[in-house]
Enzyme design. Structure first.
Site, PDB file in Angstrom:
ATOM      1  N   GLY A  46      55.199 -41.793 -67.784  1.00 15.97           N
ATOM      2  CA  GLY A  46      54.806 -43.173 -68.054  1.00 15.97           C
ATOM      3  C   GLY A  46      53.296 -43.299 -68.079  1.00 15.97           C
ATOM      4  O   GLY A  46      52.590 -42.533 -68.730  1.00 15.97           O
ATOM      5  N   GLY A  47      52.791 -44.290 -67.334  1.00 13.04           N
ATOM      6  CA  GLY A  47      51.358 -44.575 -67.334  1.00 13.04           C
ATOM      7  C   GLY A  47      50.509 -43.403 -66.894  1.00 13.04           C
ATOM      8  O   GLY A  47      49.335 -43.311 -67.270  1.00 13.04           O
ATOM      9  N   GLY A  65      37.058 -19.956 -97.369  1.00 14.12           N
ATOM     10  CA  GLY A  65      36.541 -21.118 -96.642  1.00 14.12           C
ATOM     11  C   GLY A  65      36.400 -20.824 -95.169  1.00 14.12           C
ATOM     12  O   GLY A  65      35.524 -21.388 -94.489  1.00 14.12           O
ATOM     13  N   ALA A  66      37.243 -19.928 -94.667  1.00 14.10           N
ATOM     14  CA  ALA A  66      37.195 -19.611 -93.242  1.00 14.10           C
ATOM     15  C   ALA A  66      35.859 -18.959 -92.868  1.00 14.10           C
ATOM     16  O   ALA A  66      35.387 -19.094 -91.744  1.00 14.10           O
ATOM     17  CB  ALA A  66      38.365 -18.707 -92.866  1.00 14.10           C
TER      18      ALA A  66
HETATM   19  C1  HXC Z   1      57.723 -47.166 -56.792  1.00 10.98           C
HETATM   20  C2  HXC Z   1      58.589 -45.060 -56.668  1.00 10.98           C
HETATM   21  C3  HXC Z   1      58.332 -44.848 -58.034  1.00 10.98           C
HETATM   22  C4  HXC Z   1      57.735 -45.906 -58.763  1.00 10.98           C
HETATM   23  C5  HXC Z   1      59.229 -43.065 -57.252  1.00 10.98           C
HETATM   24  N1  HXC Z   1      59.149 -43.923 -56.241  1.00 10.98           N
HETATM   25  N2  HXC Z   1      58.744 -43.613 -58.388  1.00 10.98           N
HETATM   26  N3  HXC Z   1      58.277 -46.206 -56.050  1.00 10.98           N
HETATM   27  N4  HXC Z   1      57.438 -47.027 -58.107  1.00 10.98           N
HETATM   28  N5  HXC Z   1      57.448 -45.755 -60.060  1.00 10.98           N
HETATM   29  C6  HXC Z   1      59.554 -43.693 -54.855  1.00 10.98           C
HETATM   30  C7  HXC Z   1      61.063 -43.631 -54.700  1.00 10.98           C
HETATM   31  O1  HXC Z   1      61.564 -44.924 -54.507  1.00 10.98           O
HETATM   32  C8  HXC Z   1      61.189 -42.761 -53.463  1.00 10.98           C
HETATM   33  O2  HXC Z   1      60.926 -43.547 -52.336  1.00 10.98           O
HETATM   34  C9  HXC Z   1      60.051 -41.798 -53.587  1.00 10.98           C
HETATM   35  O3  HXC Z   1      59.113 -42.419 -54.496  1.00 10.98           O
HETATM   36  C10 HXC Z   1      60.467 -40.461 -54.189  1.00 10.98           C
HETATM   37  O4  HXC Z   1      61.209 -40.710 -55.363  1.00 10.98           O
HETATM   38  P1  HXC Z   1      62.592 -39.981 -55.655  1.00 10.98           P
HETATM   39  O5  HXC Z   1      63.198 -40.662 -56.819  1.00 10.98           O
HETATM   40  O6  HXC Z   1      63.398 -39.882 -54.384  1.00 10.98           O
HETATM   41  O7  HXC Z   1      62.093 -38.528 -56.018  1.00 10.98           O
HETATM   42  P2  HXC Z   1      62.625 -37.558 -57.124  1.00 10.98           P
HETATM   43  O8  HXC Z   1      64.111 -37.444 -57.045  1.00 10.98           O
HETATM   44  O9  HXC Z   1      61.842 -36.322 -56.966  1.00 10.98           O
HETATM   45  O10 HXC Z   1      62.261 -38.206 -58.520  1.00 10.98           O
HETATM   46  C11 HXC Z   1      60.915 -38.374 -58.875  1.00 10.98           C
HETATM   47  C12 HXC Z   1      60.827 -39.254 -60.145  1.00 10.98           C
HETATM   48  C13 HXC Z   1      61.666 -40.543 -59.914  1.00 10.98           C
HETATM   49  C14 HXC Z   1      61.398 -38.465 -61.310  1.00 10.98           C
HETATM   50  C15 HXC Z   1      59.364 -39.521 -60.392  1.00 10.98           C
HETATM   51  O11 HXC Z   1      61.253 -41.126 -58.664  1.00 10.98           O
HETATM   52  C16 HXC Z   1      61.480 -41.532 -61.002  1.00 10.98           C
HETATM   53  O12 HXC Z   1      62.070 -41.418 -62.066  1.00 10.98           O
HETATM   54  N6  HXC Z   1      60.672 -42.572 -60.717  1.00 10.98           N
HETATM   55  C17 HXC Z   1      60.500 -43.654 -61.621  1.00 10.98           C
HETATM   56  C18 HXC Z   1      59.678 -43.219 -62.804  1.00 10.98           C
HETATM   57  C19 HXC Z   1      59.365 -44.379 -63.674  1.00 10.98           C
HETATM   58  O13 HXC Z   1      60.202 -44.868 -64.445  1.00 10.98           O
HETATM   59  N7  HXC Z   1      58.132 -44.934 -63.538  1.00 10.98           N
HETATM   60  C20 HXC Z   1      57.682 -46.061 -64.241  1.00 10.98           C
HETATM   61  C21 HXC Z   1      57.190 -45.536 -65.578  1.00 10.98           C
HETATM   62  S1  HXC Z   1      56.672 -46.847 -66.575  1.00 10.98           S
HETATM   63  P3  HXC Z   1      61.516 -43.211 -50.919  1.00 10.98           P
HETATM   64  O14 HXC Z   1      61.120 -44.371 -50.067  1.00 10.98           O
HETATM   65  O15 HXC Z   1      62.991 -43.082 -51.090  1.00 10.98           O
HETATM   66  O16 HXC Z   1      60.883 -41.941 -50.481  1.00 10.98           O
HETATM   67  C22 HXC Z   1      55.054 -46.730 -66.525  1.00 10.98           C
HETATM   68  C23 HXC Z   1      54.433 -47.698 -67.445  1.00 10.98           C
HETATM   69  C24 HXC Z   1      52.933 -47.659 -67.355  1.00 10.98           C
HETATM   70  O17 HXC Z   1      54.486 -45.964 -65.843  1.00 10.98           O
HETATM   71  C25 HXC Z   1      52.348 -47.774 -68.721  1.00 10.98           C
HETATM   72  C26 HXC Z   1      50.850 -47.900 -68.649  1.00 10.98           C
HETATM   73  C27 HXC Z   1      50.275 -47.663 -69.979  1.00 10.98           C
END
Ligand code: HXC
Length: 510
Positions: free
Chosen positions: A169-170, A404-405
């Site tokens: 994502g971001g 050209g290279a």
């Molecule tokens: C808040 C988050 C988080 C997030 C993970 N966590 N991602 N908290 N915001 N984006 C937290 C989880 O709740 C969890 O908390 C801890 O981090 C670890 O995550 P897990 O899922 O248990 O770990 P894992 O199984 O290793 O998976 C990692 C992951 C997954 C693949 C990164 O967490 C995931 O898919 N996260 C969401 C990714 C996502 O969609 N992000 C937003 C993208 S949109 P606890 O308390 O249980 O430890 C974006 C737009 C921005 O970024 C654009 C700007 C241009």
């Protein structure tokens, strides 16, 4: 006073514990170090000064007010690497998955601003789940602030991104606007949208590794400039890379003590180029024998292997090496090789790093795949980059410099300062066979005549002398003397200055 000091120590200990024992253990079980362990390995011992250790998020949504962790998922500060100042931010996956909140972003932008004011490199270690989902648009705004600063800093200070866990994502776009991206094999991946979204939108089923692992980005997409087996190796290599880089665009290249004599000759180079012009040889042998102590930091090693780029030193001072690689696709220039080298040449030029170019190129790669893929524009990127470069350019043609290279590869015509050729150099519009088949088409039915014409063409054009007679080549040098001749040329060019006309900015064929 004692109370306060104890309180401070307790708060520091709390912040250092990050997301707690359980999450730290999970991090280690995955083969990953924590943010602070990584910084410790990256920086000189006890040089790291942490900022904003006590910063917490300000979100009250989704019960977030009950979970505040000092540091808010990113460790920031500065320290030294072999005595030189470097700024760093490291995402702490144990705290809200390293996700970016408004305050987390403010910690990063503070460090970006300080790095800019101090004119020192910045390195970001990524291991994060993207935008802090609970914070919504505040998080998106935070990313924007980081992105804008990446662009303002581009070409002013070196910016390095190291991907050491999830990066989605971001989080992907800040690294994409920095100078270099490195990844750790098997534990890191980068993509704009993850496997679940991919499946929903396109029905494709892929794993995170297949979608954006180091194996993809270091070989196929060229997003990553290198990949390492584990966190420790990766961070040690980052220390090595930083030693090659200037602190900023005007600081000049770092100079380290060298024990390698610049007058060192390498007799083995006299036989590097095989007698058979179609037989390959390894251009890296030349780079290693020319560079101080054979120390070469190669970039994008597994992508577009028909061109080799990376940093070395001559007389203790950093140079960028660009070299066609006859071992892969005969060293031909294709779209990927052109893009790879163009980006490297632009980095070197932006930061005042002299470029040494070794040329053995049979031309641009023909075919519909290349033409449809925009070879003209990609080739033009490299031509543009060299033509625009104002840093010292020293070029050595070892064998083929066709078509050209020839022009593109830092020729005299586009700004080469010192252009040498080995006696084995062949500088021509094309190889003898192709040339004779075109200009003596009427003789094609007569093999003897064609053989005679080919010999005539080879004698006349496939040597360095026609170019040398015109001054396109400054001298024909013995291969063994390549290092001393380059070293002397670079010493002579140390004060090089080039005036360019005023303009807002150029229009590189992106
Ligand atoms: C808040 C988050 C988080 C997030 C993970 N966590 N991602 N908290 N915001 N984006 C937290 C989880 O709740 C969890 O908390 C801890 O981090 C670890 O995550 P897990 O899922 O248990 O770990 P894992 O199984 O290793 O998976 C990692 C992951 C997954 C693949 C990164 O967490 C995931 O898919 N996260 C969401 C990714 C996502 O969609 N992000 C937003 C993208 S949109 P606890 O308390 O249980 O430890 C974006 C737009 C921005 O970024 C654009 C700007 C241009």
């Amino acid at each position: 006073m004692k109370d306060i000091v104890e309180k401070l120590e307790a708060r520091r200990a709390g912040a250092r514990a990050g997301g707690g024992e359980r999450r730290i253990e999970a991090q280690h079980k995955r083969g990953k170090l924590t943010a602070r362990e990584r910084i410790e390995l990256l920086m000189d011992r006890e040089s790291f000064e942490e900022f904003d250790m006590f910063v917490e998020h300000r979100s009250n949504d989704f019960g977030m007010e009950k979970t505040k962790i000092a540091g808010d998922g990113v460790v920031t500060g500065w320290g030294t690497v072999n005595g030189r100042t470097v700024f760093v931010f490291a995402k702490d996956f144990t705290v809200f998955g390293g996700s970016l909140s408004e305050t987390h972003a403010q910690k990063i932008t503070k460090i970006q601003d300080m790095a800019m004011r101090a004119r020192a490199p910045i390195i970001g270690l990524f291991d994060a789940g993207g935008a802090r989902i609970q914070e919504g648009v505040a998080s998106l705004g935070g990313y924007g602030e980081v992105f804008k600063r990446n662009v303002i800093a581009s070409g002013v200070i070196p910016q390095i991104s190291v991907i050491m866990g999830p990066c989605a994502g971001g989080d992907v776009y800040s690294p994409a606007m920095t100078d270099f991206i490195f990844m750790v094999r098997d534990t890191s991946y980068m993509f704009v949208t993850g496997p679940d979204v991919v499946k929903t939108v396109t029905n494709e089923i892929v794993t995170a590794e297949q979608l954006g692992g180091a194996s993809v980005h270091a070989t196929k997409s060229s997003i990553a400039d290198g990949a390492y087996d584990n966190d420790v190796e990766c961070l040690l290599q980052m220390r090595r890379l930083l030693d090659f880089l200037p602190a900023n665009f005007s600081a000049g290249v770092p100079e380290w003590p060298s024990f390698d004599n610049t007058e060192r000759e390498e007799p083995s180079l006299d036989t590097l180029v095989p007698d058979n012009p179609n037989k390959p040889y390894d251009i890296k042998e030349l780079i290693l024998k020319v560079a101080d102590e054979g120390d070469f930091f190669e970039l994008s090693e597994t992508f577009a292997r028909n061109i080799v780029v990376g940093f070395g030193r001559i007389a203790g001072r950093t140079v960028g090496f660009v070299a066609n690689q006859p071992m892969v696709l005969a060293g031909v220039l294709d779209s990927d090789a052109s893009r790879k080298a163009a980006r490297f040449v632009r980095f070197c030029d932006a930061f005042g790093i002299p470029i040494v170019t070794f040329v053995d190129v049979p031309g641009f790669l023909p075919g519909t795949a290349q033409e449809y893929g925009g070879l003209i524009k990609h080739g033009a990127k490299l031509l543009f980059a060299y033509s625009q470069a104002s840093v010292p350019l020293v070029t050595v043609i070892t064998r083929k410099a066709f078509g050209g290279a020839y022009d593109v590869m830092a020729s005299k015509h586009i700004g080469g300062d010192v252009n040498y050729a080995w006696p084995t150099a062949q500088i021509a519009v094309m190889g003898a066979k192709g040339a004779v088949e075109i200009i003596f088409r009427s003789d094609l039915g007569d093999p003897d005549k064609i053989a005679a014409r080919t010999r005539e063409y080879e004698e006349r054009f496939l040597s360095p002398f026609i170019a040398a007679e015109r001054g396109y080549i400054d001298d024909v040098i013995m291969p063994r003397a390549t290092r001393p001749r380059i070293a002397r040329a670079l010493a002579m060019l140390r004060g090089k200055t080039v005036e360019m006309p005023g303009r807002k900015h150029d229009n590189l064929p992106v």
